[in-house]
Design an enzyme around this catalytic site. Structure first.
Site, PDB file in Angstrom:
ATOM      1  CG  ASN A 159      -1.740   1.225   1.389  1.00 64.35           C
ATOM      2  OD1 ASN A 159      -1.765   2.075   0.496  1.00 64.35           O
ATOM      3  ND2 ASN A 159      -2.434   1.356   2.506  1.00 64.35           N
ATOM      4  N   GLY A 214       2.556   2.260  10.871  1.00 60.29           N
ATOM      5  CA  GLY A 214       3.495   3.375  10.765  1.00 60.29           C
ATOM      6  C   GLY A 214       4.185   3.731  12.071  1.00 60.29           C
ATOM      7  CG  HIS A 261      -5.887   1.810   5.154  1.00 58.52           C
ATOM      8  ND1 HIS A 261      -5.456   2.722   6.080  1.00 58.52           N
ATOM      9  CD2 HIS A 261      -4.881   0.917   4.994  1.00 58.52           C
ATOM     10  CE1 HIS A 261      -4.220   2.392   6.460  1.00 58.52           C
ATOM     11  NE2 HIS A 261      -3.851   1.298   5.818  1.00 58.52           N
ATOM     12  CE  LYS A 280      -0.214   3.127   4.791  1.00 65.43           C
ATOM     13  NZ  LYS A 280      -0.143   3.190   6.238  1.00 65.43           N
ATOM     14  CD  GLU A 295      -3.513  -2.552   7.179  1.00 65.37           C
ATOM     15  OE1 GLU A 295      -2.416  -2.783   6.674  1.00 65.37           O
ATOM     16  OE2 GLU A 295      -4.148  -1.503   6.972  1.00 65.37           O
ATOM     17  CB  SER A 329       5.294  -1.962  11.964  1.00 65.04           C
ATOM     18  OG  SER A 329       4.900  -0.631  12.265  1.00 65.04           O
ATOM     19  N   GLY A 339       2.938  -1.166   4.321  1.00 64.47           N
ATOM     20  CA  GLY A 339       2.955   0.262   4.030  1.00 64.47           C
ATOM     21  C   GLY A 339       4.378   0.734   3.770  1.00 64.47           C
ATOM     22  CD  GLU A 380      -2.968   5.308   6.833  1.00 61.97           C
ATOM     23  OE1 GLU A 380      -2.955   5.364   5.594  1.00 61.97           O
ATOM     24  OE2 GLU A 380      -2.069   4.773   7.513  1.00 61.97           O
TER      25      GLU A 380
HETATM   26  P1  13P Z   1       3.028   0.335   7.743  1.00 63.58           P
HETATM   27  O1  13P Z   1       3.568  -0.948   7.141  1.00 63.58           O
HETATM   28  O2  13P Z   1       3.748   1.554   7.288  1.00 63.58           O
HETATM   29  O3  13P Z   1       2.898   0.225   9.229  1.00 63.58           O
HETATM   30  O4  13P Z   1       1.534   0.507   7.166  1.00 63.58           O
HETATM   31  C1  13P Z   1       0.647  -0.558   7.211  1.00 63.58           C
HETATM   32  C2  13P Z   1      -0.554  -0.212   6.419  1.00 63.58           C
HETATM   33  O5  13P Z   1      -1.307   0.677   6.767  1.00 63.58           O
HETATM   34  C3  13P Z   1      -0.799  -0.960   5.179  1.00 63.58           C
HETATM   35  O6  13P Z   1      -2.061  -0.719   4.674  1.00 63.58           O
END
Ligand code: 13P
Length: 257
Positions: A9, A175, A97, A11, A169, A215, A236, A99
């Site tokens: 992803n 993150g 997601h 983002k 997730e 992560s 991510g 976010e």
């Molecule tokens: P990270 O791997 O940066 O923690 O993000 C995970 C994520 O939100 C994937 O959709």
């Protein structure tokens, strides 16, 4: 039995030029993995979908988007439909997601509409579910998962649910560098799988793939993948560099169950 699926992803990162470079690098690195029983999906921003689609067209790597709107077309300024994503070369789409739930007002109701729209357009939805730190500390993790899964999948029949992927997730692990321990991830995945038995049946629960996200790095992918109910990862930060994402894919391929 369940094919491992590793998705990146991206983002809101990468210009078109940068996205082409990353996709090209991954194509070169992962070429050797063809036919090794692993699905690899790249999910760039909308602006880079067509170009990335072109780069990966002669490889086994697949394309996904990060969101969609549930109408096929219309006066919906700023939105992108499933029909448009299909046209741009997508076969997957991330839906719900955290976010989007946190910052853009996504709810179980909108998630549910988007899943239906994705399925109508022959896109595989990746339904994201997961608890915040506050919810985990209040002992509500499993309630949140039940709410996200049950309501996200409202009125989705067995035939359709077999086509989708679920991504667990935990919001506190996204993150932050804080990965759920393999045991914490396994507990959540097993709970989701048991829920699928209750909502559908054993066959659905045995077939639906559940990815872990939060992560994920080359250093932790193997022990995560060794958990019986983890079928892949939604990555991510570590998906933004050729080396780390290719490493995650290669290591996951070593743990094919
Ligand atoms: P990270 O791997 O940066 O923690 O993000 C995970 C994520 O939100 C994937 O959709």
């Amino acid at each position: 039995m369940r094919k491992t699926i590793i998705a990146g992803n991206w983002k809101m990162y990468k210009t078109i030029k940068e996205a082409i470079e990353l996709a090209n690098g991954l194509k070169r690195e992962l070429f050797k993995l063809d036919n090794q029983g692993i699905d690899v999906v790249l999910c760039p921003a909308f602006t880079a979908l067509s170009e990335v689609s072109e780069v990966i067209s002669e490889s086994d790597i697949m394309l996904g988007a990060q969101d969609l709107y549930w109408q096929d077309e219309g006066a919906f300024t700023g939105e992108v439909s499933g029909k448009m994503l299909k046209d741009a070369g997508c076969s997957f789409v991330i839906i719900g997601h955290s976010e989007r739930r946190q910052f853009f007002g996504e709810t179980n109701e909108t998630v549910n509409k988007k899943i239906k729209a994705a399925l109508i357009n022959a896109l595989t939805p990746i339904l994201c579910v997961g608890e915040t730190l506050k919810e985990r500390e209040a002992g509500k993790t499993l309630d949140v998962l039940k709410d996200h899964v049950q309501n996200g999948l409202r009125e989705i029949g067995k035939e359709d649910v077999l086509k989708l992927v679920i991504a667990y997730e935990p919001v506190w692990a996204i993150g932050t560098g804080k990965t759920a321990t393999p045991a914490q991830a396994q507990e959540a995945h097993k709970y989701i799988r048991d829920l699928l038995v209750k909502l559908y049946d054993q066959e659905v629960a045995a077939q639906v793939r559940i990815q872990y996200g939060g992560s994920v790095k080359p250093e932790n992918i193997i022990e995560l993948m060794q958990q019986p109910d983890l079928d892949g990862a939604l990555v991510g930060g570590a998906s933004l560099q050729v080396e780390s994402f290719a490493d995650i894919v290669k290591k996951a391929a070593e743990v094919i169950k």
